[in-house]
Scaffold this motif. Structure first.
Motif, PDB file in Angstrom:
ATOM      1  N   ASP A   1       2.008  12.294  -4.702  1.00 31.88           N
ATOM      2  CA  ASP A   1       1.051  10.935  -4.683  1.00 31.88           C
ATOM      3  C   ASP A   1      -0.049  11.132  -5.509  1.00 31.88           C
ATOM      4  O   ASP A   1      -0.786  11.985  -5.361  1.00 31.88           O
TER       5      ASP A   1
ATOM      6  N   ILE B   1       4.714   5.572   2.381  1.00 28.10           N
ATOM      7  CA  ILE B   1       4.802   7.039   3.071  1.00 28.10           C
ATOM      8  C   ILE B   1       5.426   6.884   4.271  1.00 28.10           C
ATOM      9  O   ILE B   1       6.327   7.649   4.590  1.00 28.10           O
TER      10      ILE B   1
ATOM     11  N   ALA C   1      -2.500   8.969  -6.000  1.00 30.00           N
ATOM     12  CA  ALA C   1      -3.521   7.753  -5.548  1.00 30.00           C
ATOM     13  C   ALA C   1      -4.608   7.586  -6.523  1.00 30.00           C
ATOM     14  O   ALA C   1      -5.327   6.609  -6.720  1.00 30.00           O
ATOM     15  N   TYR C   2      -5.110   8.693  -6.844  1.00 30.70           N
ATOM     16  CA  TYR C   2      -6.511   8.967  -7.394  1.00 30.70           C
ATOM     17  C   TYR C   2      -6.145   9.359  -9.214  1.00 30.70           C
ATOM     18  O   TYR C   2      -7.109   9.936  -9.885  1.00 30.70           O
TER      19      TYR C   2
ATOM     20  N   CYS D   1      -0.268  15.892  -2.954  1.00 29.43           N
ATOM     21  CA  CYS D   1      -1.253  14.950  -3.338  1.00 29.43           C
ATOM     22  C   CYS D   1      -2.173  15.536  -4.344  1.00 29.43           C
ATOM     23  O   CYS D   1      -2.645  16.813  -4.215  1.00 29.43           O
TER      24      CYS D   1
ATOM     25  N   ARG E   1      -3.162  -4.649  -0.274  1.00 24.41           N
ATOM     26  CA  ARG E   1      -2.337  -3.744  -0.012  1.00 24.41           C
ATOM     27  C   ARG E   1      -1.120  -3.690  -1.057  1.00 24.41           C
ATOM     28  O   ARG E   1      -0.112  -4.625  -0.796  1.00 24.41           O
TER      29      ARG E   1
ATOM     30  N   TYR F   1       0.921  12.039   5.764  1.00 25.73           N
ATOM     31  CA  TYR F   1       2.232  12.784   5.515  1.00 25.73           C
ATOM     32  C   TYR F   1       2.433  13.585   6.705  1.00 25.73           C
ATOM     33  O   TYR F   1       3.728  13.577   7.078  1.00 25.73           O
TER      34      TYR F   1
ATOM     35  N   ASN G   1      -6.710  14.573  -1.666  1.00 19.82           N
ATOM     36  CA  ASN G   1      -7.660  13.854  -0.672  1.00 19.82           C
ATOM     37  C   ASN G   1      -7.766  14.845   0.540  1.00 19.82           C
ATOM     38  O   ASN G   1      -6.579  15.072   1.027  1.00 19.82           O
TER      39      ASN G   1
ATOM     40  N   ALA H   1       1.014  -1.309  -3.635  1.00 20.92           N
ATOM     41  CA  ALA H   1       1.113   0.153  -4.373  1.00 20.92           C
ATOM     42  C   ALA H   1       2.760   0.336  -4.856  1.00 20.92           C
ATOM     43  O   ALA H   1       3.576  -1.008  -4.813  1.00 20.92           O
TER      44      ALA H   1
ATOM     45  N   GLY I   1       0.650  -1.057  -0.059  1.00 20.13           N
ATOM     46  CA  GLY I   1       0.060  -0.060  -0.051  1.00 20.13           C
ATOM     47  C   GLY I   1       0.848   1.241  -0.089  1.00 20.13           C
ATOM     48  O   GLY I   1       2.206   1.183   0.394  1.00 20.13           O
ATOM     49  N   ALA I   2       0.321   2.625  -0.532  1.00 20.73           N
ATOM     50  CA  ALA I   2       1.043   3.432  -0.435  1.00 20.73           C
ATOM     51  C   ALA I   2       1.330   4.071   1.133  1.00 20.73           C
ATOM     52  O   ALA I   2       2.241   4.755   1.272  1.00 20.73           O
ATOM     53  N   ASP I   3       0.467   3.473   1.993  1.00 21.99           N
ATOM     54  CA  ASP I   3       0.289   3.899   3.399  1.00 21.99           C
ATOM     55  C   ASP I   3       2.066   3.415   3.807  1.00 21.99           C
ATOM     56  O   ASP I   3       2.476   4.091   4.627  1.00 21.99           O
TER      57      ASP I   3
HETATM   58  C1  LIG Z   1      -3.821  10.339  -1.257  1.00 26.85           C
HETATM   59  C2  LIG Z   1      -3.688   8.888  -0.675  1.00 26.85           C
HETATM   60  N1  LIG Z   1      -2.427   8.486  -0.663  1.00 26.85           N
HETATM   61  C3  LIG Z   1      -2.226   7.271  -0.071  1.00 26.85           C
HETATM   62  C4  LIG Z   1      -3.128   6.492   0.376  1.00 26.85           C
HETATM   63  C5  LIG Z   1      -2.910   5.240   0.889  1.00 26.85           C
HETATM   64  O1  LIG Z   1      -3.543   4.060  -0.172  1.00 26.85           O
HETATM   65  P1  LIG Z   1      -2.955   2.860   0.064  1.00 26.85           P
HETATM   66  O2  LIG Z   1      -4.292   2.006   0.090  1.00 26.85           O
HETATM   67  O3  LIG Z   1      -2.174   2.328  -1.098  1.00 26.85           O
HETATM   68  O4  LIG Z   1      -2.195   2.439   1.298  1.00 26.85           O
HETATM   69  C6  LIG Z   1      -4.656   6.940   0.057  1.00 26.85           C
HETATM   70  C7  LIG Z   1      -5.748   6.226   0.860  1.00 26.85           C
HETATM   71  O5  LIG Z   1      -6.783   6.694   1.015  1.00 26.85           O
HETATM   72  C8  LIG Z   1      -4.858   8.241  -0.128  1.00 26.85           C
HETATM   73  O6  LIG Z   1      -5.994   8.977  -0.181  1.00 26.85           O
END
Ligand SMILES: Cc1ncc(COP(=O)(O)O)c(C=O)c1O
Length: 360
Positions: free
Chosen positions: A191, A96, A193-194, A160, A233, A120, A164, A235, A91-93
């Protein structure tokens, strides 16, 4: 004597995720609950991914490939960049987290926006860094404001795009101007993500070009949103070999599980699925915009799969009242909520219940 936990943790709070459907069912004793709280994919994920996952269930006794070799190769081919410029994560989590661990030392500053993705800020604090938070301008990242806040302590800038929770974007031109002005010793995390939901032409279509041009930019993407694989999970980040090499030092040995690696490779091949998601999201957004306009609710137009909307009433209260009626959204500050775009049926249910809660 009690355990002396790191002082950096003192003010940190655990991340509060979108509320799960089961817990709302239990709490309010209701059967039909829809979740529009975590920007997940209302269509699930590609059938092609499902097929390969079902065939791969026998291989879970072995550790995953710690190097995620096949996934890196698939990404390298798709994105036209060397495998050494790519690093998959859980995941991107996780990415980060890894980024903060790689560059932030106590006393360093990391700049980002208010309001944006909260990890962040928390990961910066976790490493003893100081988050410098620049307010959004017109619901959008204020790149000039960020430039004005660069000091000799700045190590990192988190961007971002789309943002978000506001769904707003900065344009390719604005970003290029910005990148030119940021000193090369500062890591810029971009980032996306979207990215798959964006409709506007002035959004950067190929951010890999940024990585090729600037050695201090790290692009982050995820399979959790448009690809519908949040539960697995997975990314990845794309950046200079030097950045990737250093993040790789703090990564856990088997951070991306076997099923996630296999699913991501299959997902990359199914462009048709992405197109369906894009169209459904657009239809849903347009419907929600019309409804919000009819209800006189303020919202910035969104390039993502979620909308930030001012419901004119305490968001926490609206959150609880909607849950009682089987709809989970995300309360933000004050009178603002964030709602993820769902299937058309879910969007209609949300509007019906929101009207009820707002007495319209
Ligand atoms: C802007 C942004 N970055 C990263 C993430 C984390 O995404 P991931 O599910 O890949 O951990 C999210 C999840 O909501 C997000 O909105």
């Amino acid at each position: 004597m009690s355990i002396a936990f790191r002082k950096e943790l003192r003010d940190l709070k655990p991340y509060v995720p979108g509320k799960p459907i089961e817990s709302v069912m239990k709490e309010f004793g209701i059967k039909n609950v829809i979740k529009l709280a975590s920007n997940e994919n209302p269509l699930g994920f590609s059938e092609k991914v499902k097929e390969i996952l079902m065939k791969s269930l026998d291989n879970l006794a072995l550790y995953p490939d710690g190097n995620a070799t096949n996934l890196k190769e698939a990404l390298s081919e798709k994105l036209d960049i060397d495998v050494d410029n790519i690093l998959p994560s859980s995941g991107a989590d996780e990415m980060i987290d890894l980024i903060a661990k790689t560059v932030i030392s106590p006393g360093d500053e990391a700049i980002t926006a208010d309001i944006t993705f909260p990890r962040y800020i928390s990961t910066t604090k976790m490493m003893g860094g100081t988050p410098i938070v620049v307010p959004l301008k017109n619901f959008t990242f204020d790149l000039n404001g960020i430039l004005n806040n660069i000091t000799n302590r700045t190590k990192l800038i988190w961007i971002c795009n789309p943002n978000n929770p506001t769904g707003t974007i900065v344009t390719e031109k604005e970003l290029m101007d910005f990148f030119e002005k940021v000193p090369e010793n500062i890591l810029i995390v971009y980032d996306e993500a979207y990215r798959e939901y964006v409709t506007r032409d002035d959004y950067p279509k190929n951010s890999i070009e940024f990585v090729k041009k600037y050695p201090n930019i790290l692009v982050m993407r995820t399979f959790s949103k448009a690809y519908g694989l949040a539960g697995l999970r997975v990314a990845y980040a794309i950046g200079s070999k030097k950045i990737i090499e250093n993040i790789n030092k703090v990564r856990g040995p088997f951070n991306v599980n076997s099923l996630a690696q296999i699913a991501a490779i299959a997902a990359l091949k199914d462009d048709e699925f992405l197109e369906r998601i894009y169209n459904l999201n657009l239809e849903g957004k347009n419907y929600l915009y019309d409804q919000f306009k009819n209800m006189n609710l303020e919202f910035p137009p969104s390039e993502a799969n979620h909308i930030y909307v001012n419901v004119g009433k305490d968001a926490q209260e609206v959150f609880v009242e909607l849950q009682k009626r089987g709809v989970i959204i995300r309360p933000m500050g004050g009178t603002w909520i964030r709602v993820s775009v769902g299937t058309m049926e879910e969007n209609r249910t949300f509007i019906e219940k929101l009207k009820e809660v707002l007495g319209m």
